[in-house]
Design a protein around this motif. Structure first.
Motif, mmCIF file in Angstrom:
data_model
loop_
_atom_site.group_PDB
_atom_site.id
_atom_site.type_symbol
_atom_site.label_atom_id
_atom_site.label_comp_id
_atom_site.label_asym_id
_atom_site.label_seq_id
_atom_site.Cartn_x
_atom_site.Cartn_y
_atom_site.Cartn_z
ATOM 1 N N ARG A 106 133.504 104.062 15.918
ATOM 2 C CA ARG A 106 135.155 103.799 15.154
ATOM 3 C C ARG A 106 136.326 102.625 15.382
ATOM 4 N NH1 ARG A 106 136.184 109.277 12.078
ATOM 5 N NH2 ARG A 106 134.065 108.455 10.642
ATOM 6 N N ASP A 247 136.627 113.622 15.669
ATOM 7 C CA ASP A 247 137.081 112.944 14.034
ATOM 8 C C ASP A 247 138.440 113.150 13.988
ATOM 9 O OD1 ASP A 247 136.551 113.422 11.636
ATOM 10 O OD2 ASP A 247 137.754 115.123 11.491
ATOM 11 N N ASP A 251 141.700 109.239 13.373
ATOM 12 C CA ASP A 251 142.399 109.795 12.019
ATOM 13 C C ASP A 251 143.364 109.417 13.248
ATOM 14 O OD1 ASP A 251 140.738 110.362 10.271
ATOM 15 O OD2 ASP A 251 142.294 111.176 9.014
HETATM 16 MG MG MG Z 1 137.659 112.093 9.585
#
Ligand code: MG
Ligand code: IPM
Length: 366
Positions: A106, A247, A251
């Motif tokens: 990411r 996770d 964000d």
């Molecule tokens: Mg997420």
């Protein structure tokens, strides 16, 4: 080249952003002379509605028989009361596991045109360019046992965090390999002051680092990393972490660079790569034509880069996004006082820029 893809638009804004991501893909393919073969399948809430299964066998088969998968988003409040295995998210988690996609990449990059879109000061976010490497098939997401049991009023919920050495080692390698091609820094994020999983994590990552003497490894507790991420985001290069921490931090990284709507991701490690924007289905804005398609569009760049080694094509999309932002195009999530453009206006502009940039690359190499 023939690009055989399965497209899983999913739920909410997934449908809108994928529509434009596919148009950008088509434009790149046309410009660079590739052929695109697409099959569309259901996942998540859309699949629950159609077949009462968030990941129908037909969808898995299609995915496994293609060269890469592009997914929009899953999740819908319509299924909030369903048991766990009949929630939209269960479809995505099963898909990741069926694909053996253990490495979730990411990137979070601050585009120079967006320095003032961050809630943080421009001088803090300027130059931010990190790659979060999130372990995707372990930890609390998949650990057994898991349950909610007991009588109402005294029920007990259990989740289990587990990591074994091979699972830590294989994701650590991904992070070190990526770091070699970047600024040669890996920050491993854990909670080793409290969790056994994290102590093992730290030990295995440290051992693995010995095979990459050129890479500088450091460690940070996740609470501290969350703070430094907003204080000095530029310091981060490769961030290596377990499933749940990744996770959350990804964000947060989206917020730091201006919008979660910008973030792309690749889930790799198995035979077929799965590519999805990091933002969710955003049911509150779904169907309004205001979602930011750039996360999904940048996801197509990752797909071309990691599943097809089409670096020039991937870079063309990234440059097209860059110049679209330079030209002042902003969807609602990025518009700070300026008037926002729609999802499709943003998408169309990127397509136009892809064609322009692509043909100038073509002229140079001709
Ligand atoms: Mg997420
Ligand atoms: C993500 C999402 C998913 C996750 C959900 C939709 C299951 O938040 O990709 O970050 O938690 O992994």
């Amino acid at each position: 080249m023939l690009l055989r893809l399965t497209i899983l638009p999913g739920d909410g804004i997934g449908l809108e952003v994928i529509e434009h991501a596919v148009l950008v893909l088509q434009a790149v393919a046309d410009t660079f002379g590739h052929q695109v073969q697409l099959q569309y399948k259901n996942i998540g809430g859309a699949a629950l509605t159609a077949a009462n299964d968030p990941l129908p066998a037909e969808t898995i088969q299609a995915c496994l028989s293609s060269s890469a998968i592009l997914l929009g988003a899953v999740g819908s409040p319509a299924f909030d009361q369903n048991p766990g295995h009949l929630r939209p998210e269960a479809g995505l988690l099963r898909l990741r596991r069926e694909l053996g996609a253990y490495a979730n990449l990411r990137p979070a990059v601050c585009f120079s045109a967006l320095e003032d879109s961050s809630p943080l000061r421009g001088d803090l976010v300027r130059g931010t360019d990190m790659m979060i490497v999130r372990e995707l098939l372990g930890g609390l997401y998949f650990g057994e046992p898991r349950s909610i049991n007991g009588a109402n009023g005294s029920r007990v919920a259990v989740n289990t965090m587990t990591y074994d050495e091979p699972a830590i080692e294989r994701i650590a390698r991904v992070a070190f390999e990526l770091a070699m091609k970047r600024r040669k820094k890996v920050l491993s994020v854990d909670k080793a002051n409290v969790l056994e999983c994290s102590r093992l994590w730290r030990e295995v990552v440290t051992r693995c680092a010995k095979q990459y003497p050129g890479v500088q490894l450091s460690h940070m507790y996740v609470d501290s990393a969350a703070m430094v991420l907003v204080q000095r985001p530029r310091d981060f290069d490769v961030v290596l972490t377990e499933n749940m921490f990744g996770d959350i931090l990804s964000d947060q990284a989206g917020g730091v660079v201006g919008s979660l709507g910008l973030l792309a991701s690749a889930s790799v490690g198995g035979p077929v790569g799965l590519y999805e924007p990091v933002h969710g289905s955003a049911p509150d804005i779904a169907g309004k034509g205001i979602a930011n398609p750039l996360g999904a569009i940048l996801t197509v760049a990752m797909l071309l880069r990691y599943s097809f080694q089409l670096e020039t094509e991937a870079a063309c999309i990234e440059r097209a996004v860059n110049s679209t932002l330079d030209l002042g195009f902003r969807t609602a999530d990025l518009a700070r006082g300026t008037s926002p453009v729609s999802t499709s206006a943003m998408g169309r502009k990127v397509v136009e820029e892809v064609k322009k940039i692509g043909s100038s690359i073509g002229r140079k190499s001709a």
